[in-house]
Design an enzyme around this catalytic site. Structure first.
Site, PDB file in Angstrom:
ATOM      1  N   ILE A   1      10.320  90.580  41.617  1.00 37.84           N
ATOM      2  CA  ILE A   1       9.586  91.029  42.807  1.00 37.84           C
ATOM      3  C   ILE A   1       8.149  91.415  42.497  1.00 37.84           C
ATOM      4  CG2 ILE A   1      11.629  91.796  44.064  1.00 37.84           C
ATOM      5  CD1 ILE A   1      11.100  94.622  43.138  1.00 37.84           C
TER       6      ILE A   1
ATOM      7  N   LYS B   1      11.661  97.629  35.637  1.00 39.39           N
ATOM      8  CA  LYS B   1      10.426  97.106  35.048  1.00 39.39           C
ATOM      9  C   LYS B   1      10.672  96.755  33.596  1.00 39.39           C
ATOM     10  CE  LYS B   1       5.501  97.875  34.722  1.00 39.39           C
ATOM     11  NZ  LYS B   1       4.365  98.705  35.191  1.00 39.39           N
TER      12      LYS B   1
ATOM     13  N   VAL C   1       8.585  93.170  37.173  1.00 37.22           N
ATOM     14  CA  VAL C   1       9.470  94.064  37.921  1.00 37.22           C
ATOM     15  C   VAL C   1      10.544  93.223  38.610  1.00 37.22           C
ATOM     16  CG1 VAL C   1       9.625  95.805  39.735  1.00 37.22           C
ATOM     17  CG2 VAL C   1       7.578  95.695  38.297  1.00 37.22           C
TER      18      VAL C   1
ATOM     19  N   GLY D   1       2.780  92.375  36.533  1.00 35.62           N
ATOM     20  CA  GLY D   1       1.495  93.012  36.270  1.00 35.62           C
ATOM     21  C   GLY D   1       1.145  92.907  34.804  1.00 35.62           C
ATOM     22  N   GLY D   2       0.043  93.576  34.426  1.00 30.73           N
ATOM     23  CA  GLY D   2      -0.421  93.497  33.045  1.00 30.73           C
ATOM     24  C   GLY D   2       0.561  94.082  32.053  1.00 30.73           C
ATOM     25  N   MET D   3       1.443  95.001  32.538  1.00 34.08           N
ATOM     26  CA  MET D   3       2.360  95.651  31.620  1.00 34.08           C
ATOM     27  C   MET D   3       3.764  95.060  31.643  1.00 34.08           C
ATOM     28  SD  MET D   3       0.389  97.701  30.172  1.00 34.08           S
ATOM     29  CE  MET D   3       1.622  98.515  29.184  1.00 34.08           C
TER      30      MET D   3
ATOM     31  N   ASP E   1      -4.598 103.987  36.695  1.00 40.04           N
ATOM     32  CA  ASP E   1      -4.719 102.675  37.351  1.00 40.04           C
ATOM     33  C   ASP E   1      -4.437 102.810  38.844  1.00 40.04           C
ATOM     34  OD1 ASP E   1      -5.338  99.984  37.421  1.00 40.04           O
ATOM     35  OD2 ASP E   1      -3.299  99.327  36.940  1.00 40.04           O
TER      36      ASP E   1
END
Length: 560
Positions: A21, A44, A29, A24-26, A142
């Site tokens: 869903i 995540k 998810v 991101g950069g990390m 962030d």
């Protein structure tokens, strides 16, 4: 070990990963089912850097787990709930509540910007969440629309949830991202963070200020076509909140203060937004608000303001009061370092390397074109500068203040909250604080507070030899004879919009011994064959209000 059935994986023996869903950069998810408790969750999956050694990977994993556990302790209705933290095949996973709704970024994209009341509600919820996190020693780092979820709430209204603490920093811990690459969103990153010299709760508040602008207009005020352009906008360019921010402008201005030591704090910003929600009017920061003194020029976009017909010239400033103390050297070093980053990034140097470099204290550096205050000559109280006042020993950057080049010569519409538009018989319109009364004194026009404590002056005249800079320097040279106890005088050559300008700032002994010293901000510029002088004079103890009045007056001034 994780088990897989077709495209479905089960981790920790209980969490079935069903569909992706978000990414991101990390990491990624997943929508997942907690098979033990029979509930839907979000999981995540933290991305690991394959280039790290085994020891470095272990340290990264340990940091992730430590930070996730700290965030799991944050119990707050507007912070994502962390249910569990697990490790599967040496990869960390964070199990969180599943929010039934998309991000604020999605909402803006689908339905357009929100109005001021809704933006205030979002701001109140996020400020409350940040206060809880900061009190626990957790920095988000962030804050942006994509990291704010909006859950449909029915009659109770939508629930705003701050999520993705993936690059959060816990006080006393080495952060997950401190081993080599800058992580974050430059359009929402505070200037001091860009330099790598300092990060604190104030940096999250800057990001929130940018987020509110985006929520109100659909676009960050720092959006540019390149990374170098974004960095330059954050560090140097005149900060121009969208016109839609007018109703809550004092809050936006306070959060988008480049000097973190003077930025509006979370408690006061939340209070001001609550007052706006209750009354429809945004108050100014309460006296004694910790650290808040606007030093950066934060100009409201004047796309609806008429800017054509010039009028007359400017005079010398009249006595006014207390000088603003120069920013601490550490803060100045931060901004100089960030300035160098922006300049180098614009030249094509690796942004990641630059942003992670600690550039120490900066004594040198070019003379960047920045959003600093503009003043003008005139025997009148002065204007509020756009940047922090440089210390006596270190020359400040050359300041260029620019208006939106495509501003249309339409008629003015509304004044910021707490102000009214004054159409003056002497050929100009500007926003003045409500309650100020007009007093004409020869060629000068004043708008004064009760008891004439704070004086906003305007003069229109024909151009003089040497232009605005010549006028201001002559006025400064006469300062000791026209203003008893004249001191700390400084004239800065700059521009106002695309017009030549000069800013004069000084302190003097004031009108009476009882009142004490006063400080003056005075901006003079030449436009359309006329010279304009706008200044503010106030006792030293009221210099905060004077700066704001000055900024608003200059930013909304329209010749007629």
């Amino acid at each position: 070990m994780g088990t897989e059935g077709g495209n479905v994986r089960v981790i920790a023996g209980r969490y079935r990963l069903e569909s992706r869903i978000g990414r991101g950069g990390m990491g990624v998810v997943w929508r997942a089912t907690d098979q033990l408790l029979g509930r839907q969750v979000a999981v995540k999956e933290i991305a690991l850097d394959d280039s790290l050694s085994e020891q470095e990977s272990r340290l990264q994993r340990d940091r992730t787990l430590r930070e996730a556990r700290a965030i799991a302790q944050l119990r707050h209705p507007h912070i994502i709930v962390v249910h569990d933290v697990v490790v599967e095949d040496e990869r960390p996973y964070i199990v969180m509540e599943l929010i039934d709704g998309g991000s604020l970024a999605d909402r803006i994209s689908r339905r357009g910007p929100v109005d001021a009341r809704e933006a205030a509600r979002i701001g109140i919820d996020l400020l409350s969440a940040l206060r809880r996190a900061h009190d626990a020693g957790v920095l988000h780092r962030d804050i942006k629309p994509a990291n704010v979820l909006v859950e449909a709430g029915g009659d109770r209204g939508d629930r705003v949830v701050l999520t993705d603490f993936g690059i959060a920093q816990v006080a006393g811990a080495t952060t997950l991202t401190e081993h080599g690459a800058f992580v974050g969103s430059p359009e929402y990153t505070a200037p001091e963070r860009m330099s790598g010299v300092r990060t604190g709760p104030e940096s999250d508040l800057w990001s929130l200020g940018a987020l509110l602008c985006t929520a109100l207009s659909g676009e960050s005020p720092f959006r540019r076509d390149s990374l170098g352009g974004i960095l330059h906008a954050v560090v140097f360019d005149e900060i121009r909140p969208p016109a839609q921010a007018g109703p809550i402008l004092p809050v936006v201005r306070g959060l988008l203060e480049r000097d973190p030591e003077r930025r509006l704090d979370a408690a006061e910003a939340e209070r001001m937004l609550r007052v706006f929600r209750d009354t429809g009017r945004t108050p100014r920061p309460a006296p004694g608000t910790p650290g808040y003194t606007p030093t950066q020029r934060v100009a409201l976009k004047k796309d609806t303001l008429k800017r054509d017909v010039p009028t007359r010239q400017i005079s010398r400033p009249q006595a006014s009061g207390a000088a603003q103390p120069p920013p601490k050297r550490s803060t100045r070093a931060v901004l100089v370092a960030a300035a160098l980053v922006a300049a180098m990034a614009g030249a094509g140097v690796s942004a990641a390397a630059l942003l992670m470099k600690d550039d120490g204290g900066g004594g040198h550096g070019g003379t960047p074109t920045s959003t600093a205050p503009h003043t003008s000559p005139g025997t009148s109280p002065g204007t509020t500068p756009s940047t922090a006042s440089p210390s006596a020993s270190t020359p400040g950057p050359t300041v260029t203040v620019t208006r939106s080049s495509n501003a249309s010569p339409a008629t003015h519409s509304t004044a910021p909250s707490g102000y009214r538009l004054a159409s003056d018989a002497n050929g100009f319109t500007l926003a003045v604080p409500e309650g100020f009364t007009r007093v004409a004194q020869g060629e000068r026009t004043f708008y004064m507070s009760s008891g004439e404590v704070i004086r906003l002056g305007i003069k229109v005249a024909d151009p003089e030899e040497g232009g605005p800079t010549g006028v201001m320097r002559r006025a400064a040279a006469d300062g000791p004879s026209t203003n008893p106890g004249y001191r700390d005088g400084r004239v800065t050559e700059t521009t106002h919009g695309q017009h030549p300008a000069a800013l004069w700032e000084f302190t003097w002994d004031g009108f009476t011994r009882a009142e004490g010293a006063r400080h003056t901000y005075d901006l003079c510029w030449e436009e359309g064959g006329r010279m304009y002088d706008v200044w503010v004079s106030a006792p030293v103890g009221k210099v905060r209000e004077a700066r704001e009045y000055f900024d608003v007056a200059v930013d909304t001034f329209v010749p007629s």
